[in-house]
Design a protein around this motif. Structure first.
Motif, PDB file in Angstrom:
ATOM      1  N   THR A 199       3.731 -50.733 -13.337  1.00  0.00           N
ATOM      2  CA  THR A 199       3.272 -51.936 -13.984  1.00  0.00           C
ATOM      3  C   THR A 199       2.419 -52.815 -13.312  1.00  0.00           C
ATOM      4  O   THR A 199       2.059 -52.520 -11.958  1.00  0.00           O
ATOM      5  CB  THR A 199       4.856 -53.041 -14.228  1.00  0.00           C
ATOM      6  OG1 THR A 199       4.330 -53.980 -15.244  1.00  0.00           O
ATOM      7  CG2 THR A 199       5.242 -53.503 -12.875  1.00  0.00           C
ATOM      8  N   THR A 200       1.582 -54.147 -13.827  1.00  0.00           N
ATOM      9  CA  THR A 200       0.889 -54.607 -13.055  1.00  0.00           C
ATOM     10  C   THR A 200       1.384 -56.132 -12.707  1.00  0.00           C
ATOM     11  O   THR A 200       1.967 -56.533 -13.766  1.00  0.00           O
ATOM     12  CB  THR A 200      -0.593 -54.703 -13.588  1.00  0.00           C
ATOM     13  OG1 THR A 200      -1.153 -53.382 -13.645  1.00  0.00           O
ATOM     14  CG2 THR A 200      -1.582 -55.476 -12.757  1.00  0.00           C
ATOM     15  N   ILE A 201       1.460 -56.615 -11.751  1.00  0.00           N
ATOM     16  CA  ILE A 201       2.084 -57.975 -11.279  1.00  0.00           C
ATOM     17  C   ILE A 201       1.041 -58.990 -10.940  1.00  0.00           C
ATOM     18  O   ILE A 201       0.132 -58.454  -9.952  1.00  0.00           O
ATOM     19  CB  ILE A 201       3.193 -57.818 -10.194  1.00  0.00           C
ATOM     20  CG1 ILE A 201       4.268 -56.845 -10.806  1.00  0.00           C
ATOM     21  CG2 ILE A 201       3.702 -58.964  -9.622  1.00  0.00           C
ATOM     22  CD1 ILE A 201       5.308 -56.404  -9.660  1.00  0.00           C
ATOM     23  N   ALA A 202       0.878 -60.013 -11.445  1.00  0.00           N
ATOM     24  CA  ALA A 202      -0.043 -61.117 -10.988  1.00  0.00           C
ATOM     25  C   ALA A 202       0.207 -61.712  -9.733  1.00  0.00           C
ATOM     26  O   ALA A 202       0.187 -62.714  -9.572  1.00  0.00           O
ATOM     27  CB  ALA A 202      -0.094 -62.162 -12.328  1.00  0.00           C
ATOM     28  N   ARG A 203       0.168 -60.946  -8.821  1.00  0.00           N
ATOM     29  CA  ARG A 203       0.450 -61.386  -7.201  1.00  0.00           C
ATOM     30  C   ARG A 203      -0.233 -60.405  -6.215  1.00  0.00           C
ATOM     31  O   ARG A 203      -0.240 -59.180  -6.640  1.00  0.00           O
ATOM     32  CB  ARG A 203       1.862 -61.697  -6.926  1.00  0.00           C
ATOM     33  CG  ARG A 203       2.555 -62.761  -7.664  1.00  0.00           C
ATOM     34  CD  ARG A 203       2.258 -63.944  -7.310  1.00  0.00           C
ATOM     35  NE  ARG A 203       3.077 -65.116  -7.696  1.00  0.00           N
ATOM     36  CZ  ARG A 203       2.561 -65.617  -8.847  1.00  0.00           C
ATOM     37  NH1 ARG A 203       1.680 -65.499  -9.695  1.00  0.00           N
ATOM     38  NH2 ARG A 203       3.128 -66.713  -9.332  1.00  0.00           N
ATOM     39  N   PRO A 204      -0.683 -60.773  -5.258  1.00  0.00           N
ATOM     40  CA  PRO A 204      -1.176 -59.949  -4.308  1.00  0.00           C
ATOM     41  C   PRO A 204      -0.307 -58.642  -3.786  1.00  0.00           C
ATOM     42  O   PRO A 204       0.806 -59.146  -3.718  1.00  0.00           O
ATOM     43  CB  PRO A 204      -1.981 -60.680  -3.220  1.00  0.00           C
ATOM     44  CG  PRO A 204      -0.971 -62.225  -3.391  1.00  0.00           C
ATOM     45  CD  PRO A 204      -0.664 -62.208  -4.721  1.00  0.00           C
ATOM     46  N   PRO A 205      -0.661 -57.612  -3.265  1.00  0.00           N
ATOM     47  CA  PRO A 205       0.159 -56.644  -2.626  1.00  0.00           C
ATOM     48  C   PRO A 205       1.075 -57.068  -1.738  1.00  0.00           C
ATOM     49  O   PRO A 205       2.179 -56.613  -1.559  1.00  0.00           O
ATOM     50  CB  PRO A 205      -0.941 -55.671  -2.265  1.00  0.00           C
ATOM     51  CG  PRO A 205      -2.169 -55.870  -2.957  1.00  0.00           C
ATOM     52  CD  PRO A 205      -2.359 -57.206  -3.189  1.00  0.00           C
ATOM     53  N   GLU A 206       0.640 -57.972  -0.811  1.00  0.00           N
ATOM     54  CA  GLU A 206       1.650 -58.192   0.340  1.00  0.00           C
ATOM     55  C   GLU A 206       2.876 -58.979  -0.084  1.00  0.00           C
ATOM     56  O   GLU A 206       3.759 -58.963   0.477  1.00  0.00           O
ATOM     57  CB  GLU A 206       0.791 -59.090   1.376  1.00  0.00           C
ATOM     58  CG  GLU A 206       0.124 -60.566   0.885  1.00  0.00           C
ATOM     59  CD  GLU A 206      -1.133 -60.248   0.391  1.00  0.00           C
ATOM     60  OE1 GLU A 206      -2.104 -61.393   0.458  1.00  0.00           O
ATOM     61  OE2 GLU A 206      -1.541 -59.119   0.156  1.00  0.00           O
ATOM     62  N   VAL A 207       2.837 -59.851  -1.112  1.00  0.00           N
ATOM     63  CA  VAL A 207       3.817 -60.499  -1.788  1.00  0.00           C
ATOM     64  C   VAL A 207       4.615 -59.696  -2.554  1.00  0.00           C
ATOM     65  O   VAL A 207       6.024 -59.610  -2.342  1.00  0.00           O
ATOM     66  CB  VAL A 207       3.263 -61.715  -2.960  1.00  0.00           C
ATOM     67  CG1 VAL A 207       4.495 -62.183  -3.405  1.00  0.00           C
ATOM     68  CG2 VAL A 207       2.235 -62.652  -2.138  1.00  0.00           C
ATOM     69  N   VAL A 208       4.218 -58.698  -3.288  1.00  0.00           N
ATOM     70  CA  VAL A 208       5.041 -57.822  -4.027  1.00  0.00           C
ATOM     71  C   VAL A 208       5.829 -56.970  -3.079  1.00  0.00           C
ATOM     72  O   VAL A 208       6.891 -56.372  -3.192  1.00  0.00           O
ATOM     73  CB  VAL A 208       4.072 -56.638  -5.119  1.00  0.00           C
ATOM     74  CG1 VAL A 208       5.004 -55.671  -5.794  1.00  0.00           C
ATOM     75  CG2 VAL A 208       3.336 -57.498  -5.906  1.00  0.00           C
ATOM     76  N   PHE A 209       5.027 -56.352  -2.009  1.00  0.00           N
ATOM     77  CA  PHE A 209       5.582 -55.442  -1.050  1.00  0.00           C
ATOM     78  C   PHE A 209       6.913 -56.023  -0.536  1.00  0.00           C
ATOM     79  O   PHE A 209       7.680 -55.197  -0.120  1.00  0.00           O
ATOM     80  CB  PHE A 209       4.527 -55.300   0.114  1.00  0.00           C
ATOM     81  CG  PHE A 209       4.951 -54.466   1.238  1.00  0.00           C
ATOM     82  CD1 PHE A 209       4.967 -53.078   1.184  1.00  0.00           C
ATOM     83  CD2 PHE A 209       5.431 -54.881   2.526  1.00  0.00           C
ATOM     84  CE1 PHE A 209       5.564 -52.490   2.554  1.00  0.00           C
ATOM     85  CE2 PHE A 209       5.731 -54.351   3.738  1.00  0.00           C
ATOM     86  CZ  PHE A 209       5.829 -53.030   3.375  1.00  0.00           C
ATOM     87  N   ASP A 210       6.858 -57.273  -0.032  1.00  0.00           N
ATOM     88  CA  ASP A 210       8.161 -57.914   0.540  1.00  0.00           C
ATOM     89  C   ASP A 210       9.170 -57.659  -0.352  1.00  0.00           C
ATOM     90  O   ASP A 210      10.201 -57.729   0.273  1.00  0.00           O
ATOM     91  CB  ASP A 210       7.842 -59.456   0.724  1.00  0.00           C
ATOM     92  CG  ASP A 210       6.790 -59.615   1.914  1.00  0.00           C
ATOM     93  OD1 ASP A 210       6.552 -58.730   2.795  1.00  0.00           O
ATOM     94  OD2 ASP A 210       6.317 -60.905   2.133  1.00  0.00           O
ATOM     95  N   HIS A 211       9.090 -57.455  -1.634  1.00  0.00           N
ATOM     96  CA  HIS A 211      10.293 -57.504  -2.513  1.00  0.00           C
ATOM     97  C   HIS A 211      10.916 -56.119  -2.516  1.00  0.00           C
ATOM     98  O   HIS A 211      12.138 -55.956  -3.095  1.00  0.00           O
ATOM     99  CB  HIS A 211       9.771 -57.989  -3.937  1.00  0.00           C
ATOM    100  CG  HIS A 211       9.575 -59.378  -4.133  1.00  0.00           C
ATOM    101  ND1 HIS A 211      10.670 -60.498  -4.632  1.00  0.00           N
ATOM    102  CD2 HIS A 211       8.649 -60.270  -3.995  1.00  0.00           C
ATOM    103  CE1 HIS A 211      10.200 -61.419  -4.414  1.00  0.00           C
ATOM    104  NE2 HIS A 211       9.156 -61.689  -3.923  1.00  0.00           N
ATOM    105  N   VAL A 212       9.969 -55.091  -2.220  1.00  0.00           N
ATOM    106  CA  VAL A 212      10.550 -53.818  -2.185  1.00  0.00           C
ATOM    107  C   VAL A 212      11.022 -52.965  -1.006  1.00  0.00           C
ATOM    108  O   VAL A 212      11.604 -52.115  -0.675  1.00  0.00           O
ATOM    109  CB  VAL A 212       9.603 -52.778  -2.909  1.00  0.00           C
ATOM    110  CG1 VAL A 212       9.446 -53.150  -4.469  1.00  0.00           C
ATOM    111  CG2 VAL A 212       8.272 -52.825  -2.416  1.00  0.00           C
ATOM    112  N   ASN A 213      10.299 -53.972   0.087  1.00  0.00           N
ATOM    113  CA  ASN A 213      10.518 -53.407   1.424  1.00  0.00           C
ATOM    114  C   ASN A 213      11.846 -53.982   2.051  1.00  0.00           C
ATOM    115  O   ASN A 213      12.035 -53.630   3.026  1.00  0.00           O
ATOM    116  CB  ASN A 213       9.336 -53.789   2.375  1.00  0.00           C
ATOM    117  CG  ASN A 213       9.474 -53.134   3.897  1.00  0.00           C
ATOM    118  OD1 ASN A 213       9.412 -51.859   3.748  1.00  0.00           O
ATOM    119  ND2 ASN A 213       9.102 -54.010   4.607  1.00  0.00           N
TER     120      ASN A 213
END
Length: 198
Positions: free
Chosen positions: A40-54
């Protein structure tokens, strides 16, 4: 009369045996490995998305399995996030018993997890989140790779395959993740449990 009944029973048994042998034979030709993937595509930069799965502590907000057993026993181990972080759970028949461990963490790019099921059946799989920056924000791909250890598991997959079992849940989880990440913090709902997902 009895002889006829015995002949009919023997014939039915022979047909059943042929069907069973044929089923196992077909199952033996199926691939020994499986792969399930959703994006899926999320309207936020990778570093923000990364924090939610890491960080396993944050999975409850979007996990498709987190609300299936509010009474599940959970345990965190290792560092709070990133490589070495662990999550163990023991719950009802819907979530079973198992553990996850982050074995690779590349900031804003990838999180790789070793997933181990203990119940309802033992199994091990490799789970990955890969993040790709795009004009709209971040395309995140959630995948699982594993092996069918025996012809029995291959046969089971004829009626209950990993694509059907996992694919829909991955779609639901990614939709939840998109909603959580794109929602400003003040509007986010508080977490009710701490059970992540495989």
């Amino acid at each position: 009369m009895l002889k006829r009944i015995l002949l009919i029973a023997a014939g039915l048994l022979a047909v059943l045996m042929v069907l069973v042998i044929g089923l196992f034979g077909y199952a033996a030709t199926l691939p020994a490995e499986f792969h399930v993937e959703r994006s899926t595509t999320i309207a936020r930069p990778p570093e923000v998305v990364f924090d939610h799965v890491n960080d396993f502590h944050r999975w409850d907000a979007w996990s498709p399995w987190s609300k299936l057993d509010p009474e599940a026993k959970i345990e965190f181990a290792g560092p709070p996030a990133g490589e070495g972080a662990e999550f163990r759970w023991a719950g009802n028949d819907q979530i079973g018993v198992g553990s996850m461990k982050i074995v690779e963490s590349q900031p804003s790019q990838q999180v790789r997890i070793k997933l181990e099921f203990i119940k309802p059946f033992p199994d091990v799989a490799d789970v990955r989140f890969t993040l790709q920056p795009v004009a709209e924000g971040t395309t995140i791909t959630w995948s699982m790779d594993g092996k069918h250890p025996s012809w029995v598991s291959k046969t089971m997959c004829l009626v209950m395959n990993m694509e059907g079992m996992i694919g829909g849940s991955y779609e639901e989880g990614l939709a939840n993740l998109k909603r959580v990440v794109e929602t400003p913090p003040a509007e986010s709902e508080p977490a009710a449990n701490s059970t992540p997902a495989p």
